[in-house]
Structures are given as C-alpha cells and as structure tokens.
Design an enzyme around this catalytic site. Sequence first.
Site, PDB file in Angstrom:
ATOM      1  N   LYS A  72      -4.091  -6.038  -5.285  1.00  0.00           N
ATOM      2  CA  LYS A  72      -3.053  -5.706  -6.257  1.00  0.00           C
ATOM      3  C   LYS A  72      -1.958  -6.761  -6.374  1.00  0.00           C
ATOM      4  O   LYS A  72      -1.394  -6.959  -7.449  1.00  0.00           O
ATOM      5  CB  LYS A  72      -2.431  -4.349  -5.917  1.00  0.00           C
ATOM      6  N   ASN A  93      -2.333  -3.027 -11.012  1.00  0.00           N
ATOM      7  CA  ASN A  93      -3.520  -2.215 -10.748  1.00  0.00           C
ATOM      8  C   ASN A  93      -4.474  -2.134 -11.934  1.00  0.00           C
ATOM      9  O   ASN A  93      -5.619  -1.726 -11.770  1.00  0.00           O
ATOM     10  CB  ASN A  93      -3.144  -0.805 -10.268  1.00  0.00           C
ATOM     11  N   ASP A 109       0.361   2.797 -11.191  1.00  0.00           N
ATOM     12  CA  ASP A 109       0.268   3.574  -9.948  1.00  0.00           C
ATOM     13  C   ASP A 109       1.449   4.522  -9.749  1.00  0.00           C
ATOM     14  O   ASP A 109       1.277   5.721  -9.547  1.00  0.00           O
ATOM     15  CB  ASP A 109       0.185   2.636  -8.737  1.00  0.00           C
ATOM     16  N   GLY A 135       3.507  -2.174   0.485  1.00  0.00           N
ATOM     17  CA  GLY A 135       2.550  -3.067  -0.162  1.00  0.00           C
ATOM     18  C   GLY A 135       2.488  -2.814  -1.656  1.00  0.00           C
ATOM     19  O   GLY A 135       3.452  -2.329  -2.264  1.00  0.00           O
ATOM     20  N   ALA A 137       0.723  -0.621  -3.628  1.00  0.00           N
ATOM     21  CA  ALA A 137       0.904   0.777  -4.024  1.00  0.00           C
ATOM     22  C   ALA A 137       2.299   1.269  -3.650  1.00  0.00           C
ATOM     23  O   ALA A 137       2.932   2.012  -4.405  1.00  0.00           O
ATOM     24  CB  ALA A 137      -0.165   1.652  -3.366  1.00  0.00           C
ATOM     25  N   GLY A 245      -4.488  12.211  -2.826  1.00  0.00           N
ATOM     26  CA  GLY A 245      -4.449  10.988  -3.619  1.00  0.00           C
ATOM     27  C   GLY A 245      -5.098  11.075  -4.977  1.00  0.00           C
ATOM     28  O   GLY A 245      -4.825  10.246  -5.853  1.00  0.00           O
TER      29      GLY A 245
END
Length: 262
Positions: A72, A93, A109, A135, A137, A245
């Site tokens: 990403k 993403n 995201d 990071g 995400a 998720g």
Amino acid sequence: MEITGQTKLMFVLAHPIGHVRATAILNAHFQSIGRNVAASPLHVAPEDLETVIGAIRKMRNVIGFGTTIPHKIPVMRHLDELTPNARNVGAVNFTRRDEDDRLIGHNTDGLGFVAGLKANGVDPVGKRVLQIGAGGAGRAVAFALAEAGASALRIINRDVGKAADLARNIVALYPDCDATAGPEKAEDFDIVVNTTSVGMKEDDPIPIDLGRTGPATVVADVIMSPPVTRLLAKAAERGCKTIGGKVMPDEQMGLVTAFLHV
C-alpha cells in the site's frame, strides 16, 4: 461468471496471497450491479512490484488494481498521480488505469472502515479510540476516524516514531482530534481497532491486552481472514461488541466502483 474479451479486468496485488478475499467481494458486487468486470488476486513479491505495475500499464483490458499488505505504501512511487485522500493518508489501496496508461492512486480503506462502524451502529463522533498500527491501513483508518469526529486517537505501533509522526499528521489536519502515540490501557477507550496484520496466522499473539474491557468497549479488526481473529474472540469473551474486517471492503464497493469509472 463468463469472462470474455469484452470483460474488463482488475487485480489485487498482495504478498502473501492466501488471505485475500477482496476479489470475491468485488466480483460479487460487480455482478450484482450488472458490470462486466472480473477481479483476480495476483501474488507479487515486493522486489517484483515495479515490474508488475509496468506490465499492468500496457494491459489494455485492465481497468486498475487493488493493493494490500505489503504494497500500500511502496506502490505510490510507481504511480503518476495520487488523489488528495491518498496523499494525506500516505498509502494507496486502489489504482485506476486510464486509457492513456496513466495510473492514479486512491485510498478507500478508512472511509470503508468508518462506514462499516456506522453500519454496525457505532458512530465515531466524540469517541476515544485506541488504534494498533500505523502502517498503510492504519494511516487510512486514523485519518478517517479523525474526519468522522473522534475526540481522541491513541496510536500504538512497534515503531513509536512512526506512530508519533502519524499523530502529528492527524493533529495538523484535524486539530479537534487529540491524537497521540504510545501505550495505553484498552479499557480507557470506547473503540479499540487493530489495523495490523497480527492475527492472520493461527499462532499470532493477541496484539493488545484487553484488560478490563467489557460491553462498553467496541473492538474492531481490519483482518478479513480469519473472519474471527484471536483478538475478536477474546473481546467477545469479555462481552465487547466486535466488528470483523469484512465490513470494511463491503462498505467500500460503491466507492471503488465510482473511482474506477466502472
């Protein structure tokens, strides 16, 4: 689904590839809205990322690609343009391939994560959030939570400096959100979210001690596979509301369709 020469293609680039479920969600969505588009996972090692992206530029029936762990952030250096959202987050993403072979990176995201919270009856407005990870995400989720009105955001990361940098970036754009970095007790927060890959493997440790959390705490994880991570299982044992998720990509589908011009 019948794939022909009329079908538009897209990929999801990842390493490793076994955990990827986004392509199934994308394909189901494209079929549900009557679009002749097919998505496929593509296993790309970090050292091959530049080569693969260069090839995708020349694939005339490819409309774009998604990127997940660990691509990403590295993918950005290989793109021609970033949307304001991707630039602020510092991660991409989804990338659109335009007809002139230009590649434009975007990030859905965080927007998808917040939409998933709201779809499950959780509104971030005024909430104190403990986030694990800074990071790709993690950055997306942090910016989206701040934009959605979270009152405080505490970021935990193995690299404390990286967490501190993210917190400063958040405060610069959203001064009403008290963003800081460093360890903290989970029970002191309304929402706990794991944005790292810790939990994908069966023997992964639970990324944070849930302490004395209970029904007043929402625990969310961005990991899609397994659908119930050890973190979520432990949280459920403690009576916490849990959000898996899968809600993030589910809520992103409309955003992705619009961005890819499908």
